[in-house]
Design an enzyme around this catalytic site. Structure first.
Site, PDB file in Angstrom:
ATOM      1  N   LYS A   1     -10.119  -0.359  10.964  1.00  0.00           N
ATOM      2  CA  LYS A   1     -10.380  -1.527  10.118  1.00  0.00           C
ATOM      3  C   LYS A   1     -10.775  -2.749  10.950  1.00  0.00           C
ATOM      4  O   LYS A   1     -11.080  -3.807  10.414  1.00  0.00           O
ATOM      5  CB  LYS A   1      -9.133  -1.864   9.283  1.00  0.00           C
ATOM      6  CG  LYS A   1      -8.820  -0.790   8.230  1.00  0.00           C
ATOM      7  CD  LYS A   1      -7.708  -1.240   7.327  1.00  0.00           C
ATOM      8  CE  LYS A   1      -7.051  -0.113   6.568  1.00  0.00           C
ATOM      9  NZ  LYS A   1      -7.809   0.311   5.385  1.00  0.00           N
TER      10      LYS A   1
ATOM     11  N   ASP B   1       3.295  -4.544   7.954  1.00  0.00           N
ATOM     12  CA  ASP B   1       2.084  -3.741   7.806  1.00  0.00           C
ATOM     13  C   ASP B   1       0.903  -4.678   8.074  1.00  0.00           C
ATOM     14  O   ASP B   1       0.570  -5.534   7.253  1.00  0.00           O
ATOM     15  CB  ASP B   1       2.026  -3.172   6.384  1.00  0.00           C
ATOM     16  CG  ASP B   1       0.702  -2.468   6.087  1.00  0.00           C
ATOM     17  OD1 ASP B   1      -0.233  -2.573   6.894  1.00  0.00           O
ATOM     18  OD2 ASP B   1       0.624  -1.827   5.023  1.00  0.00           O
TER      19      ASP B   1
ATOM     20  N   CYS C   1      -4.837   2.636  -3.509  1.00  0.00           N
ATOM     21  CA  CYS C   1      -3.605   3.131  -2.872  1.00  0.00           C
ATOM     22  C   CYS C   1      -2.452   2.144  -3.060  1.00  0.00           C
ATOM     23  O   CYS C   1      -1.621   1.973  -2.160  1.00  0.00           O
ATOM     24  CB  CYS C   1      -3.811   3.419  -1.385  1.00  0.00           C
ATOM     25  SG  CYS C   1      -4.888   4.815  -1.100  1.00  0.00           S
TER      26      CYS C   1
ATOM     27  N   GLN D   1      -4.306  -5.092   7.161  1.00  0.00           N
ATOM     28  CA  GLN D   1      -5.311  -6.019   6.618  1.00  0.00           C
ATOM     29  C   GLN D   1      -5.271  -7.399   7.274  1.00  0.00           C
ATOM     30  O   GLN D   1      -6.050  -8.270   6.907  1.00  0.00           O
ATOM     31  CB  GLN D   1      -5.127  -6.182   5.096  1.00  0.00           C
ATOM     32  CG  GLN D   1      -5.349  -4.912   4.301  1.00  0.00           C
ATOM     33  CD  GLN D   1      -6.796  -4.424   4.312  1.00  0.00           C
ATOM     34  OE1 GLN D   1      -7.716  -5.120   4.730  1.00  0.00           O
ATOM     35  NE2 GLN D   1      -6.995  -3.204   3.864  1.00  0.00           N
TER      36      GLN D   1
ATOM     37  N   HIS E   1       0.878  -1.182   0.000  1.00  0.00           N
ATOM     38  CA  HIS E   1       0.000   0.000   0.000  1.00  0.00           C
ATOM     39  C   HIS E   1       0.913   1.230   0.000  1.00  0.00           C
ATOM     40  O   HIS E   1       2.035   1.185   0.504  1.00  0.00           O
ATOM     41  CB  HIS E   1      -0.830  -0.066   1.283  1.00  0.00           C
ATOM     42  CG  HIS E   1      -1.879   0.975   1.427  1.00  0.00           C
ATOM     43  ND1 HIS E   1      -1.608   2.259   1.839  1.00  0.00           N
ATOM     44  CD2 HIS E   1      -3.223   0.923   1.250  1.00  0.00           C
ATOM     45  CE1 HIS E   1      -2.734   2.956   1.908  1.00  0.00           C
ATOM     46  NE2 HIS E   1      -3.732   2.166   1.557  1.00  0.00           N
TER      47      HIS E   1
HETATM   48  N1  PMP Z   1      -1.688  -0.878   4.523  1.00  0.00           N
HETATM   49  C1  PMP Z   1      -2.653  -1.584   3.955  1.00  0.00           C
HETATM   50  C2  PMP Z   1      -2.343  -2.957   3.440  1.00  0.00           C
HETATM   51  C3  PMP Z   1      -3.935  -1.046   3.834  1.00  0.00           C
HETATM   52  O1  PMP Z   1      -4.904  -1.749   3.256  1.00  0.00           O
HETATM   53  C4  PMP Z   1      -4.191   0.242   4.343  1.00  0.00           C
HETATM   54  C5  PMP Z   1      -5.567   0.880   4.240  1.00  0.00           C
HETATM   55  N2  PMP Z   1      -6.236   0.675   3.035  1.00  0.00           N
HETATM   56  C6  PMP Z   1      -3.141   0.936   4.927  1.00  0.00           C
HETATM   57  C7  PMP Z   1      -1.911   0.348   5.012  1.00  0.00           C
HETATM   58  C8  PMP Z   1      -3.316   2.323   5.461  1.00  0.00           C
HETATM   59  O2  PMP Z   1      -4.197   2.349   6.519  1.00  0.00           O
HETATM   60  P1  PMP Z   1      -4.641   3.756   7.130  1.00  0.00           P
HETATM   61  O3  PMP Z   1      -5.274   4.532   6.021  1.00  0.00           O
HETATM   62  O4  PMP Z   1      -5.589   3.382   8.200  1.00  0.00           O
HETATM   63  O5  PMP Z   1      -3.403   4.411   7.623  1.00  0.00           O
END
Ligand code: PMP
Length: 423
Positions: free
Chosen positions: A236, A210, A378, A213, A132
Site C-alpha cells: 500500500k 493497524d 473487508c 492506511q 478491517h
Molecule cells: N487494515 C486496514 C485498515 C486495511 O485497509 C487493510 C487493507 N485493505 C488491511 C488492514 C489489510 O491489509 P493486507 O491485506 O495488506 O494484509
C-alpha cells in the site's frame, strides 16, 4: 530529476510523479487509466520495479548463509531495508522490525504469539467498530481459543469517529490489549492514536495500531505514538506485495515466542531441542521475501524523496477538492469526517448514491477507465451493522492523483445519474 528527489516542503508536481509510474500511462477499457483504488493497493514507481529487477539480474542469492559476494550483497540490502523501515516509522532499530507478508499477518503474529501467552479466560480484548477484518478476525479467534471477551469501541452519533465515552467505558474493563486502526479504510477517519494509546496504557493495556492506511500517507512515529505494536503492508506504500511488517517494542518481542519453526530462526538445533536466533530473525523462519525487502527499501526511498508531510498535504488538498464537488451532487452521501475536519481525514472517500447500487457505480467508472472499489471493503461490521448499508463505493487518492483525477470521478458520478435517470 525524478519526482522523488526533493523532500523539502513543496507542492507535489503530480505530472512528474505520474511519469514514474509506468502503469499510469496505460489504458483501461480504451481510456486513460485513472487509478483511484490506492487504499486497496498502490501502484509502483519504476524505481521500485527496477530495484527488484536489478536484484534478480545482478545479485540474486539467498541471504545469511552464503560466504560469497552476491549472497553478502543480498543480505546487506535486505537488512538495510529493515534499517530504513525502522527509521521511517521511528523504531529504535531493525531488531524491532519483523518482516511478514502484510498487515494481516502482522496482526495474526501478535495475536498468536503475544496473545496466546498473555490473554486468558475471562480477559477482555478491545477493538473498535471501524476495524478491517484483519484487525477483527484474529482477535475473535484468540477470544474463542481462550474464552476471552471481545469488546468494541462504538462510533459517535454521526458515525464519523470513535466515541470517546465508549472508549473510556470499555477501558474501565482493563482490557489486556487494545487494537485500533490508525486510519479507517472506509471512513477515512484518522484516529488520535497517541491519545488513545496513553489512555489504554493508563489502564495497563498493550496497544496495537493497524497502520495499513496511515503509514503510506502521513508521517508515522511509533515512539511518539507510544504504541507497543504497529502493523503495516508494503504494497500500500509503493512497495511490492508479499512484504509487510510488525513493529514491536524490543522488550515485548524479546519475551514473545516464535509461531513458526525452521531454518534461519534458530541459533542451534540438536536432535531434541533448539535455541532461537536474535531479534528479529527468530520470527522469520525459512527463506525470506528478499525481493520484497529490496522493493520496499526502494519504495521508502521514493516516499522520503517526496516527503511524508508533502504527501499528507497533497492528499488533503485533492480530497478536499473532490469532497467539495461531490458534496454538491444531490442524492450522493459521503461517509466519515466532513470537509471541516480534514485534519482527521485521509484520502479515502466512501459514498452511496440514492437509486444506484455501488457495484453499478463502480462499473460505470470502469467503463470510463476509472478504477474504484465497491463493496464492504473487508469491514462488514462497520458497513453493514453501523452504517446500515450492504456496500459503498470508494475513491482513494495517493501521490499520483491530482484534481483532474478528482474531476474524472465527479464526471463519472454525473454519468451514473444519467444512466439511472436520477434527479
Ligand atoms: N487494515 C486496514 C485498515 C486495511 O485497509 C487493510 C487493507 N485493505 C488491511 C488492514 C489489510 O491489509 P493486507 O491485506 O495488506 O494484509
Amino acid at each position: 530529476m525524478s519526482a522523488a528527489e526533493n523532500s523539502e516542503q513543496h507542492d507535489i508536481d503530480v505530472s512528474l510523479v505520474k511519469k514514474d509510474f509506468p502503469i499510469l500511462s496505460t489504458q483501461m477499457n480504451g481510456k486513460r487509466l485513472v487509478y483511484l483504488d490506492s487504499a486497496a493497493t498502490s501502484q509502483k514507481p519504476v524505481q521500485v520495479i527496477d530495484a527488484i529487477s536489478n536484484y534478480y539480474r545482478t545479485f540474486n542469492a539467498n541471504i545469511h548463509r552464503g560466504i560469497y559476494k552476491i549472497s553478502e550483497q543480498a543480505t546487506e540490502e535486505y537488512t538495510k531495508s529493515k534499517d530504513k523501515l525502522a527509521e521511517f516509522i521511528g523504531a529504535k532499530s531493525y531488531q524491532e522490525i519483523v518482516y511478514v507478508r502484510n498487515t494481516t499477518e502482522a496482526i495474526n503474529l501478535a495475536a498468536l504469539s503475544w496473545g496466546e501467552a498473555n490473554v486468558n479466560k475471562g480477559d477482555h480484548i478491545l477493538i473498535t467498530q471501524m476495524e478491517h477484518h484483519s484487525n477483527i478476525v484474529p482477535w475473535q479467534m484468540l477470544a474463542q481459543r481462550k474464552g476471552a471477551v471481545l469488546d468494541y469501541v462504538a462510533l459517535n452519533g454521526d458515525r464519523s469517529a470513535l466515541d470517546q465515552e465508549s472508549l473510556e467505558k470499555q477501558l474501565e474493563k482493563n482490557p489486556k490489549i487494545l487494537a485500533v486502526t490508525h486510519a479507517s479504510n472506509v471512513l477515512g477517519t484518522i484516529n488520535d492514536v497517541k491519545a488513545i494509546t496513553r489512555k489504554a496504557h493508563d489502564r495497563g493495556a498493550v496497544v496495537l495500531i493497524d497502520g495499513a492506511q496511515s503509514c503510506p500517507h502521513m508521517p508515522v512515529d511509533v515512539r511518539d505514538i507510544g504504541c507497543d505494536f504497529f502493523a503495516l503492508s508494503g504494497h500500500k506504500m509503493l512497495g511490492p506485495t508479499g512484504i509487510g511488517a510488525l513493529y514491536g517494542k524490543r522488550d515485548l518481542l524479546a519475551a514473545m515466542e516464535p509461531i513458526f519453526g525452521g531454518g534461519d530462526m534458530i541459533r542451534s538445533v540438536g536432535f531434541q531441542t533448539h535455541t532461537w536466533n536474535d531479534l528479529p530473525w527468530k520470527f522469520e523462519a525459512g527463506t525470506s521475501n528478499i525481493e520484497g525487502g529490496i522493493g520496499l527499501s526502494a519504495a521508502i526511498d521514493y516516499l522520503n524523496g517526496i516527503g511524508m508531510k508533502n504527501i499528507r498535504r497533497h492528499e488533503v488538498e485533492v480530497t478536499r477538492y473532490a469532497m467539495e464537488k461531490l458534496g454538491g451532487i444531490r442524492g450522493l452521501k459521503m461517509y466519515g469526517p466532513d470537509i471541516d475536519h480534514m485534519e482527521s481525514r485521509g484520502g479515502v472517500i466512501s459514498f452511496s448514491m440514492e437509486g444506484a447500487h455501488p457495484h453499478d457505480v463502480a462499473q460505470i467508472f470502469d467503463d470510463r477507465g476509472i478504477a474504484i472499489r465497491a463493496g464492504h471493503h473487508c469491514a462488514m461490521p462497520l458497513v453493514e451493522d453501523v452504517l446500515g448499508v450492504g456496500a459503498v463505493s470508494r475513491i482513494s487518492f495517493y501521490i499520483y492523483n491530482d484534481k483532474n483525477d478528482a474531476d474524472a470521478a465527479v464526471d463519472a458520478v454525473g454519468e451514473v445519474k444519467r444512466v439511472f435517470k436520477l434527479q
